[in-house]
Design an enzyme around this catalytic site. Structure first.
Site, short mmCIF file in Angstrom:
data_model
loop_
_atom_site.label_atom_id
_atom_site.label_comp_id
_atom_site.label_asym_id
_atom_site.label_seq_id
_atom_site.Cartn_x
_atom_site.Cartn_y
_atom_site.Cartn_z
N CYS A 1 0.50 -1.02 0.17
CA CYS A 1 0.01 -0.02 0.25
C CYS A 1 0.86 1.00 0.49
CB CYS A 1 -0.93 -0.41 0.68
SG CYS A 1 -1.78 1.01 1.96
N CYS B 1 0.09 3.65 2.91
CA CYS B 1 0.57 3.58 4.15
C CYS B 1 2.34 3.01 4.20
CB CYS B 1 0.64 1.56 4.25
SG CYS B 1 -0.80 0.98 3.75
#
Length: 100
Positions: A28, A31
């Site tokens: 991600c 993230c």
């Protein structure tokens, strides 16, 4: 910063004090952008414990917490969920959650 290694330790980790749980995935992008922000937060707010939970490793815990998107952060105070935020947030935004 603590990377969750065993699902059974989750409840113990969130039970005392101010805890930020970061549900993340290694694939991600947001993230990955959030990780250094949480590292800085962890360095500056010694009273805040940051716990990182990899959603791919802990799918049952992820499902139990209703995580639909990453990153999702949950804020706990003495074991009680007080805030849930989805997506990337700046250092100042996250720090303000603990200054109130």
């Amino acid at each position: 910063m603590i990377y969750l290694k065993d699902e059974h330790e989750f409840d113990k980790l969130i039970s005392k004090g101010d805890v930020l749980v970061d549900f993340y995935a290694t694939w991600c992008g947001p993230c990955q952008m959030l990780s250094p922000v949480l590292e800085e937060l962890s360095d500056h707010f010694e009273r805040v414990t940051v716990v990182k939970v990899d959603i791919d490793e802990f799918s049952e815990l992820t499902k139990k917490h209703g995580i639909m998107s990453v990153p999702t952060m949950e804020i706990y105070k003495d074991g009680k969920l007080v805030k849930k935020e989805v997506g990337y947030h700046s250092y100042d935004d996250i720090a303000s959650w603990f200054l109130r």
